[in-house]
Design a protein around this motif. Structure first.
Motif, mmCIF file in Angstrom:
data_model
loop_
_atom_site.group_PDB
_atom_site.id
_atom_site.type_symbol
_atom_site.label_atom_id
_atom_site.label_comp_id
_atom_site.label_asym_id
_atom_site.label_seq_id
_atom_site.Cartn_x
_atom_site.Cartn_y
_atom_site.Cartn_z
ATOM 1 N N ASP A 34 0.846 -1.188 0.000
ATOM 2 C CA ASP A 34 0.000 0.000 0.000
ATOM 3 C C ASP A 34 0.886 1.243 0.000
ATOM 4 O OD1 ASP A 34 -2.513 -1.237 0.049
ATOM 5 O OD2 ASP A 34 -2.562 -1.306 2.244
ATOM 6 N N VAL A 36 0.931 5.115 1.144
ATOM 7 C CA VAL A 36 0.219 5.918 2.133
ATOM 8 C C VAL A 36 0.783 7.330 2.091
ATOM 9 C CG1 VAL A 36 -0.521 6.100 4.534
ATOM 10 C CG2 VAL A 36 0.019 3.839 3.573
ATOM 11 N N LYS A 39 -3.095 12.699 2.118
ATOM 12 C CA LYS A 39 -4.526 12.723 1.820
ATOM 13 C C LYS A 39 -4.949 11.644 0.841
ATOM 14 C CE LYS A 39 -5.013 17.625 2.910
ATOM 15 N NZ LYS A 39 -5.428 18.969 2.417
ATOM 16 N N GLY A 40 -4.064 10.675 0.612
ATOM 17 C CA GLY A 40 -4.428 9.573 -0.265
ATOM 18 C C GLY A 40 -4.146 9.811 -1.733
ATOM 19 N N ASN A 41 -3.279 10.781 -2.052
ATOM 20 C CA ASN A 41 -2.841 10.973 -3.430
ATOM 21 C C ASN A 41 -1.744 9.968 -3.751
ATOM 22 O OD1 ASN A 41 -3.137 14.020 -2.114
ATOM 23 N ND2 ASN A 41 -4.188 13.769 -4.067
ATOM 24 N N ARG A 79 -5.107 2.098 -5.060
ATOM 25 C CA ARG A 79 -5.639 3.290 -4.398
ATOM 26 C C ARG A 79 -4.783 3.584 -3.180
ATOM 27 N NH1 ARG A 79 -9.231 4.466 -0.233
ATOM 28 N NH2 ARG A 79 -9.498 2.240 0.196
ATOM 29 N N ALA A 80 -4.247 4.789 -3.122
ATOM 30 C CA ALA A 80 -3.422 5.156 -1.964
ATOM 31 C C ALA A 80 -4.306 5.405 -0.745
ATOM 32 C CB ALA A 80 -2.607 6.406 -2.280
ATOM 33 N N LEU A 81 -3.730 5.185 0.426
ATOM 34 C CA LEU A 81 -4.411 5.464 1.689
ATOM 35 C C LEU A 81 -3.925 6.805 2.231
ATOM 36 C CD1 LEU A 81 -4.172 1.912 3.297
ATOM 37 C CD2 LEU A 81 -6.040 2.885 1.947
ATOM 38 N N ALA A 82 -4.686 7.373 3.147
ATOM 39 C CA ALA A 82 -4.367 8.697 3.692
ATOM 40 C C ALA A 82 -3.936 8.583 5.145
ATOM 41 C CB ALA A 82 -5.568 9.629 3.584
ATOM 42 N N ASP A 85 -6.091 10.585 7.678
ATOM 43 C CA ASP A 85 -7.459 10.197 8.007
ATOM 44 C C ASP A 85 -7.584 9.831 9.483
ATOM 45 O OD1 ASP A 85 -8.402 10.593 5.477
ATOM 46 O OD2 ASP A 85 -8.703 8.465 4.994
#
Length: 252
Positions: A34, A36, A39-41, A79-82, A85
């Motif tokens: 993943d 990270v 903001k998940g960009n 999909r990147a994580l933030a 969050d």
């Protein structure tokens, strides 16, 4: 279940070799990866290391560029994580990987109180015996050294580590200053070196900071924590190989 690894990164600026080479090795080893970011960009690596005169003189090798292109293709289906969050945690991961890079954008992850909190929570869990692991290279080590417990001590205070040697950093800065300005000084001209920044956060830097000015790949594996560190791009493949061996040993 395959080992899970989080690449904790800034939006822009990481070194492509220090990112794509470990990514390729971890993927080949079957790790679940993943990315990270704040903001998940999806992260973008330093373009100066990939193209133009800076690439030809000082940047990534063609092999590393090809690996970066492959990684970018993979990213289209990811999909990147933030990390910003609410409720995000690194606890599900067997490995946290911190790539380096000298472009000024990397201060986003080095300076963030959020990443500091994440590492304060995660790094102590790597004390042996443990199934948690951390690997960092170059400026990535500063994410750890700048992460402090409530008593002010860094999470690395009693660990052994390497990072980008000050002599190398200063040499390349002065060697490129006329045409690149302070590009090779992440915090600007006159700022302290990565080595100095890391050393001052250690209890006994003379015993805990391990250095090499050789071009031969060099990494440091800590004896008390599941933590491995490297200096600069030529160390990336060895760092990844040693990290894979460590993770496979600890997670098995």
């Amino acid at each position: 279940m395959p080992p899970k690894v989080a690449f904790l990164m800034a939006n822009y600026g990481h070194d492509p070799t220090e990112t794509a080479v470990p990514y390729a090795e971890f993927k080949k080893a079957g790790f679940e990866i993943d990315f990270v970011t704040e903001k998940g960009n999806m992260p973008e690596c330093d373009s100066k290391m990939l193209e133009g005169m800076t690439q030809k003189l000082l940047g990534a090798t063609q092999e590393a560029i090809d690996l970066y292109k492959t990684m970018k293709e993979d990213m289209k289906n990811m999909r990147a994580l933030a990390w910003a969050d609410e409720g995000f945690t690194l606890n599900p991961y067997d490995l946290v990987f911190l790539p380096g890079g000298h472009e000024k954008g990397v201060v986003q992850v080095i300076n963030s109180p959020v990443t500091h909190k994440l590492m304060v929570d995660y790094f102590p869990q790597t004390r042996k015996p443990s199934k948690k692991n951390v690997a960092a290279i170059c400026h990535g080590v500063m994410v750890l050294s700048e992460s402090s417990f409530p008593n002010g001590k860094s999470v690395l205070h009693d660990a052994t580590t390497t990072a980008l040697p000050g002599f190398m950093e200063q040499s390349i800065f002065w060697g490129t200053r006329l045409f690149l300005g302070d590009y090779y000084k992440t915090y600007g001209a006159g700022s302290e070196s990565v080595q100095a920044s890391v050393e001052k956060r250690l209890d006994d830097p003379k015993k805990q900071y391990f250095n090499s000015l050789s071009s031969t790949p060099f990494v440091r594996e800590d004896e008390n924590y599941n933590y491995i560190s490297g200096r600069f791009p030529p160390d990336a493949k060895l760092l990844a190989e040693k990290t894979i061996a460590l993770v496979n040993q600890t997670v098995a």
